[in-house]
Every structure is written in C-alpha cells, then in structure tokens.
Design an enzyme around this catalytic site. Structure first.
Site, PDB file in Angstrom:
ATOM      1  N   ASP A  91       4.750  -4.826   6.050  1.00 42.14           N
ATOM      2  CA  ASP A  91       5.102  -6.198   6.425  1.00 42.14           C
ATOM      3  C   ASP A  91       5.193  -7.150   5.227  1.00 42.14           C
ATOM      4  O   ASP A  91       6.077  -8.013   5.195  1.00 42.14           O
ATOM      5  CB  ASP A  91       4.174  -6.748   7.524  1.00 42.14           C
ATOM      6  CG  ASP A  91       2.702  -6.648   7.171  1.00 42.14           C
ATOM      7  OD1 ASP A  91       2.382  -6.126   6.084  1.00 42.14           O
ATOM      8  OD2 ASP A  91       1.875  -7.099   7.978  1.00 42.14           O
ATOM      9  N   ARG A 126      -6.073  -3.063   9.135  1.00 41.70           N
ATOM     10  CA  ARG A 126      -6.696  -4.391   9.208  1.00 41.70           C
ATOM     11  C   ARG A 126      -6.131  -5.217  10.344  1.00 41.70           C
ATOM     12  O   ARG A 126      -6.786  -6.125  10.835  1.00 41.70           O
ATOM     13  CB  ARG A 126      -6.583  -5.124   7.872  1.00 41.70           C
ATOM     14  CG  ARG A 126      -5.200  -5.226   7.340  1.00 41.70           C
ATOM     15  CD  ARG A 126      -5.182  -5.803   5.948  1.00 41.70           C
ATOM     16  NE  ARG A 126      -3.927  -5.439   5.303  1.00 41.70           N
ATOM     17  CZ  ARG A 126      -3.687  -5.552   4.037  1.00 41.70           C
ATOM     18  NH1 ARG A 126      -4.609  -6.001   3.238  1.00 41.70           N
ATOM     19  NH2 ARG A 126      -2.513  -5.207   3.550  1.00 41.70           N
ATOM     20  N   GLY A 175       0.833  -1.209   0.000  1.00 36.11           N
ATOM     21  CA  GLY A 175       0.000   0.000   0.000  1.00 36.11           C
ATOM     22  C   GLY A 175       0.863   1.251   0.000  1.00 36.11           C
ATOM     23  O   GLY A 175       1.791   1.367   0.795  1.00 36.11           O
ATOM     24  N   ASP A 225      -0.404   2.279   8.364  1.00 31.88           N
ATOM     25  CA  ASP A 225      -0.944   1.559   9.527  1.00 31.88           C
ATOM     26  C   ASP A 225      -0.119   1.679  10.809  1.00 31.88           C
ATOM     27  O   ASP A 225      -0.615   1.369  11.888  1.00 31.88           O
ATOM     28  CB  ASP A 225      -1.079   0.063   9.199  1.00 31.88           C
ATOM     29  CG  ASP A 225      -2.136  -0.213   8.143  1.00 31.88           C
ATOM     30  OD1 ASP A 225      -2.884   0.714   7.804  1.00 31.88           O
ATOM     31  OD2 ASP A 225      -2.192  -1.359   7.665  1.00 31.88           O
ATOM     32  N   THR A 239       4.050   2.574   5.517  1.00 32.15           N
ATOM     33  CA  THR A 239       2.656   2.111   5.595  1.00 32.15           C
ATOM     34  C   THR A 239       1.893   3.071   6.490  1.00 32.15           C
ATOM     35  O   THR A 239       2.422   3.509   7.515  1.00 32.15           O
ATOM     36  CB  THR A 239       2.546   0.680   6.173  1.00 32.15           C
ATOM     37  OG1 THR A 239       1.167   0.432   6.523  1.00 32.15           O
ATOM     38  CG2 THR A 239       3.393   0.457   7.403  1.00 32.15           C
ATOM     39  N   ASP A 295       2.115  -0.295  11.805  1.00 36.08           N
ATOM     40  CA  ASP A 295       2.059  -1.608  12.450  1.00 36.08           C
ATOM     41  C   ASP A 295       3.346  -2.416  12.304  1.00 36.08           C
ATOM     42  O   ASP A 295       3.307  -3.634  12.164  1.00 36.08           O
ATOM     43  CB  ASP A 295       0.871  -2.413  11.893  1.00 36.08           C
ATOM     44  CG  ASP A 295       0.992  -2.661  10.392  1.00 36.08           C
ATOM     45  OD1 ASP A 295       1.857  -2.045   9.753  1.00 36.08           O
ATOM     46  OD2 ASP A 295       0.229  -3.478   9.868  1.00 36.08           O
ATOM     47  N   ARG A 317       1.269  -5.211  -5.277  1.00 33.52           N
ATOM     48  CA  ARG A 317       1.356  -6.352  -4.356  1.00 33.52           C
ATOM     49  C   ARG A 317       1.574  -7.565  -5.261  1.00 33.52           C
ATOM     50  O   ARG A 317       0.617  -8.105  -5.816  1.00 33.52           O
ATOM     51  CB  ARG A 317       0.076  -6.500  -3.540  1.00 33.52           C
ATOM     52  CG  ARG A 317      -0.259  -5.289  -2.648  1.00 33.52           C
ATOM     53  CD  ARG A 317      -1.406  -5.624  -1.706  1.00 33.52           C
ATOM     54  NE  ARG A 317      -1.999  -4.455  -1.084  1.00 33.52           N
ATOM     55  CZ  ARG A 317      -1.557  -3.877   0.032  1.00 33.52           C
ATOM     56  NH1 ARG A 317      -0.495  -4.351   0.638  1.00 33.52           N
ATOM     57  NH2 ARG A 317      -2.180  -2.830   0.550  1.00 33.52           N
TER      58      ARG A 317
HETATM   59  O1  F6P Z   1      -1.448  -1.586   4.535  1.00 35.18           O
HETATM   60  C1  F6P Z   1      -2.016  -0.369   4.314  1.00 35.18           C
HETATM   61  C2  F6P Z   1      -3.483  -0.495   3.997  1.00 35.18           C
HETATM   62  O2  F6P Z   1      -3.962   0.778   3.648  1.00 35.18           O
HETATM   63  C3  F6P Z   1      -4.359  -1.120   5.091  1.00 35.18           C
HETATM   64  O3  F6P Z   1      -4.727  -0.216   6.107  1.00 35.18           O
HETATM   65  C4  F6P Z   1      -5.541  -1.612   4.309  1.00 35.18           C
HETATM   66  O4  F6P Z   1      -6.171  -2.652   4.985  1.00 35.18           O
HETATM   67  C5  F6P Z   1      -4.904  -2.078   3.037  1.00 35.18           C
HETATM   68  O5  F6P Z   1      -3.688  -1.355   2.887  1.00 35.18           O
HETATM   69  C6  F6P Z   1      -5.731  -1.898   1.787  1.00 35.18           C
HETATM   70  O6  F6P Z   1      -5.025  -2.406   0.711  1.00 35.18           O
HETATM   71  P1  F6P Z   1      -5.448  -2.264  -0.817  1.00 35.18           P
HETATM   72  O7  F6P Z   1      -5.223  -0.844  -1.226  1.00 35.18           O
HETATM   73  O8  F6P Z   1      -4.563  -3.192  -1.559  1.00 35.18           O
HETATM   74  O9  F6P Z   1      -6.901  -2.614  -0.883  1.00 35.18           O
END
Ligand code: F6P
Length: 322
Positions: free
Chosen positions: A103, A173, A11, A129, A127, A131, A72
């Site tokens: 991560d 998440r 992300g 998050d 990120t 996290d 990803r």
């Molecule tokens: O890891 C960052 C994040 O924004 C999370 O908070 C969220 O759950 C996820 O990525 C969403 O990912 P995507 O943009 O691939 O749907």
C-alpha cells in the site's frame, strides 16, 4: 514505449524476484529495453538505475528477498523528492514502470502519477500481508504462511512436552490474513486479528475450559496489529487468570525471508508478465491482481483504500475446530 523499468519497494516479500524476472524478460521479449531501479523510490531519486538483460535475472526465481533491494523512502513523500525522481526517469528515457510493493508503494505511485502523468505505472502486489484490495493473493503471502506454519509446528512440539500455553505473534499490522491462515493450519485455540475486537475475558474462559478438559498445551496466534496490545501484553494478562505456564514467541522478520513456494513463483511470474502487457496495452495507474484465477486490474486508489475482508466463517472455524 522506450524503456520499461522495474523496482521493488516497502517490505520485501518472497516471490518478488520471480516477478522482477518476469518483467525483465517479458519487456525484452516484446522488443523493449529493461531497466532495474535499485532501492525503490529512494533509488529513483538518487538515479540508482541499471540496464537489465535476460541473464541479469538468471537463477533468481528461487530466491527470497529482492535483487533490486528495497526501501521505505521518506524523501519520496516530498514534492522535491518526486521532482528529482521524475528528472532521473526522463534523463534515462524511462516512460513505463512496474512497481512491485504494497500500500505504501501504490500510495506513492498514485501521487506521482497525478503530478507526472506522462510516466506510465502499473503495480504488482508484493507484500506478505495479503492486505490489498483487487487480488486474492499478494506476492509473498503463500510463502510467509507456510514459513509461519512450520515455525508454529515446531513450537507445538515443545509446548506439548512442557504443558505450556504459547502466544505466537505473526506479522500483519493492519490485516489478520496471516494469523487466520496459520491459526487454522496449526490447530490454534484462538486467533486474534485486527479486524475483530479481542475479548480477553472470553479468551481466558476458553483456555481455562481447555485446561479443565485436560488439554495440556495450547497455541494462540496473535496478529501484530491486534487491538489488545500485542502478544506480550495479552500473555501477561492471561497468565494472571490461567493455570498454564505461558510463553511468548514473536516470529517477526523470519516470515519475510526464505525460498518462495511453487504457487508463489507461478503467480508472481504471471503478474509480472501481465504488468508489462498492461503497460504495452496503454494501461496505467492500476495494480495487477489475481481474482478467482483471472488477471484483474484495480486502480491504485482502490487497491490501497481497503483490503478484502476476512471471511467470518474462517474465524468461526477456529472456534469450532479448537
Ligand atoms: O508490510 C509487510 C510487513 O512485513 C508487515 O507485516 C510488518 O508490520 C512490516 O512490514 C514491518 O516492516 P519493517 O520491516 O519495515 O519493520
């Protein structure tokens, strides 16, 4: 070290561009060539590389997103995909890499480094998050919480005008850092996070008490990874037992964009410089972090395993102050 490459993965997060800029300019300043790998691990597999010069990163420090774009990559999860990536790196004389991501990015980096230890890799935590273990702040977190806070401030205006209860779902998440910070900053009645079990009956009791005490509107901040099943499900249950008219807003990806805050740009720049310096000092397999104001180095295996715990005192503050 011949060439130092940089990529962003997973992300995207505001501040990634500031970090890319710092990596490219530090590498060149120290006498090395800099390479941009586009679309993360997928671009590594497909050989999507470009030489970077100081001017390649001009005028990007203030931009959200990532000029190197992100992905990803499913292919990188396979040994064949990683073998292709390695072949491309070798063909381009790249022997040092700065990986900016979360991560998933560092999980991939750890596996890749075990298979191909001659490629040195250092990470920067990117990120929204927050996290990752081994840093007090990840790149993107500060901007995301400010963006979410402003959105909830706007929601509060309309919630108050109509005597409504809003459930606002924020990203995260696996971790509730965004929810906890914006909940505190916006005066939410409750904050629901993945780290603690959600007690719907207690929540209903709190909201009904507020209603009886003539609180005409309320905000509940829900982290997307909360165990009660998301803002819509919780709102539906609460609505059955609570006199407030209930609405739901999912903030979603708007939290990922926007201009990075000042501190974001400063931290991202500092981590980018430290990442290149770490490679030049012979470090590999570590994530750069900022802990208590100092640069810290944490092995990828630890950074991804567990994140810093939410301070229970902070969650307790929500109850006291609401
Ligand atoms: O890891 C960052 C994040 O924004 C999370 O908070 C969220 O759950 C996820 O990525 C969403 O990912 P995507 O943009 O691939 O749907």
């Amino acid at each position: 070290m011949k060439k130092i490459a940089v990529f962003t993965s997973g992300g995207d997060a505001p501040g990634m561009n500031a970090c890319i800029r710092a990596v490219v300019r530090t590498a060149i300043h120290k006498g090395h060539e800099a390479i941009g790998i586009f679309r993360g691990y997928q671009g590594m597999i497909e050989g999507d590389f470009q030489p970077m010069y100081p001017y390649s990163v001009s005028n990007i420090i203030q931009l959200g997103g990532t000029i190197l774009r992100s992905a990803r990559s499913k292919d990188f999860r396979t040994p064949e995909g990683r073998a292709k990536a390695y072949a491309n790196l070798k063909a381009n004389d790249i022997d040092g890499i700065v990986a900016i991501g979360g991560d998933g990015t560092f999980t991939g980096a750890r596996i890749f480094m075990e298979e191909y230890p001659d490629i040195k890799m250092v990470g920067c935590p990117g990120t929204i998050d927050n996290d990752l273990f081994g840093t007090d702040y990840t790149i993107g977190y500060d901007t995301a919480i400010n963006t979410a806070m402003q959105a909830i401030d706007n929601i509060k205006d309309t919630a108050n005008a109509h005597d409504r209860l809003f459930f606002v779902e924020v990203m995260g998440r696996d971790a509730g850092f965004i929810a906890m910070s914006v909940g505190l900053a916006t005066g939410a009645e409750a904050v629901l996070v993945p780290e603690s079990k959600t007690d719907i009956q207690q929540l209903i009791h709190t909201l009904n008490t507020n209603y009886t005490n003539k609180k005409n509107s309320s905000i509940v901040v829900v982290a997307e990874g909360d165990d009660a099943g998301g803002a819509f499900k919780i709102a539906e249950e609460v609505q059955k037992h609570c006199p407030y008219e209930t609405k739901v807003t999912i903030l979603g990806h708007l939290q990922r964009g926007g201009r990075p805050t000042c501190m974001e740009r400063v931290r991202a720049s500092r981590m980018g410089v430290a990442a290149v310096q770490a490679l030049l000092d012979g470090k590999s397999g570590v994530m750069i972090g900022e802990v208590k104001g100092e640069i810290a180095y944490t092995p990828f295996s630890q950074a991804i395993k567990h994140h810093n715990a939410i301070n229970p005192m902070m969650l307790g503050m929500v109850d006291i102050l609401s």
